[in-house]
Scaffold this motif. Structure first.
Motif, PDB file in Angstrom:
ATOM      1  N   GLU A   1       0.824  -1.200   0.000  1.00  0.00           N
ATOM      2  CA  GLU A   1       0.000   0.000   0.000  1.00  0.00           C
ATOM      3  C   GLU A   1       0.860   1.252   0.000  1.00  0.00           C
ATOM      4  O   GLU A   1       2.000   1.248   0.464  1.00  0.00           O
ATOM      5  N   PHE A   2       0.282   2.305  -0.528  1.00  0.00           N
ATOM      6  CA  PHE A   2       0.954   3.598  -0.584  1.00  0.00           C
ATOM      7  C   PHE A   2       1.085   4.197   0.811  1.00  0.00           C
ATOM      8  O   PHE A   2       0.168   4.083   1.631  1.00  0.00           O
ATOM      9  N   VAL A   3       2.230   4.859   1.056  1.00  0.00           N
ATOM     10  CA  VAL A   3       2.459   5.531   2.325  1.00  0.00           C
ATOM     11  C   VAL A   3       2.644   7.037   2.128  1.00  0.00           C
ATOM     12  O   VAL A   3       1.949   7.837   2.749  1.00  0.00           O
ATOM     13  N   ALA A   4       3.591   7.416   1.251  1.00  0.00           N
ATOM     14  CA  ALA A   4       3.905   8.837   1.092  1.00  0.00           C
ATOM     15  C   ALA A   4       4.572   9.081  -0.254  1.00  0.00           C
ATOM     16  O   ALA A   4       5.159   8.169  -0.841  1.00  0.00           O
ATOM     17  N   PHE A   5       4.502  10.341  -0.707  1.00  0.00           N
ATOM     18  CA  PHE A   5       5.070  10.720  -2.002  1.00  0.00           C
ATOM     19  C   PHE A   5       5.599  12.143  -1.929  1.00  0.00           C
ATOM     20  O   PHE A   5       5.022  12.997  -1.236  1.00  0.00           O
ATOM     21  N   ILE A   6       6.710  12.382  -2.650  1.00  0.00           N
ATOM     22  CA  ILE A   6       7.265  13.732  -2.717  1.00  0.00           C
ATOM     23  C   ILE A   6       7.708  14.006  -4.140  1.00  0.00           C
ATOM     24  O   ILE A   6       8.278  13.134  -4.803  1.00  0.00           O
TER      25      ILE A   6
END
Length: 127
Positions: free
Chosen positions: A46-51
């Motif tokens: 699952e996705f957690v974080a993006f920058i």
């Protein structure tokens, strides 16, 4: 294709903190958008974080918002995930990933749009 290596995982008590690092092999890292994903035992990744490449925009899963912070140091070719107030539900293998393009919206959620992945680092939170 940039190569990625995560580090910083380990065993921590609930309420504690960890900082994960994702070191990249190439200077092209500075132009990469970075994501963190996780996979708990018996569950899908699952996705957690993006920058974005320059840190101008960040996005978080609702489950980690306010507790986790993603950052990126282009001078060190390294991305970070700082995790505070850890819970047993955060136990998982954490992966960093890089993508060349970000088209806006929520395309950062699409795992198949990432070009490079690390091998993962285990985070275990004991209650």
């Amino acid at each position: 294709q940039v190569q990625l290596r995560e580090s910083g995982g380990g065993l921590v008590q609930a309420g504690g903190s960890l900082r994960l690092s994702c070191a990249a092999s190439e200077r092209t890292f500075s132009s990469q958008h970075m994501g963190w994903f996780r996979q708990a035992p018996g569950k899908e990744r699952e996705f957690v974080a993006f920058i974005t490449w320059n840190g101008s925009r960040t996005y978080y899963a609702d489950s980690v918002k306010g507790r986790f912070t993603i950052s990126k140091d282009n001078a060190k070719n390294t991305a970070y995930l700082t995790m505070n107030s850890l819970r047993s539900a955060d136990t998982a293998v954490y992966y960093c990933a890089a993508k060349n393009r970000y088209y806006g919206g929520s395309d950062y959620l699409a795992e198949d749009k990432y070009n490079s992945w690390g091998q993962g680092t285990q985070v275990t939170v004991s209650s």
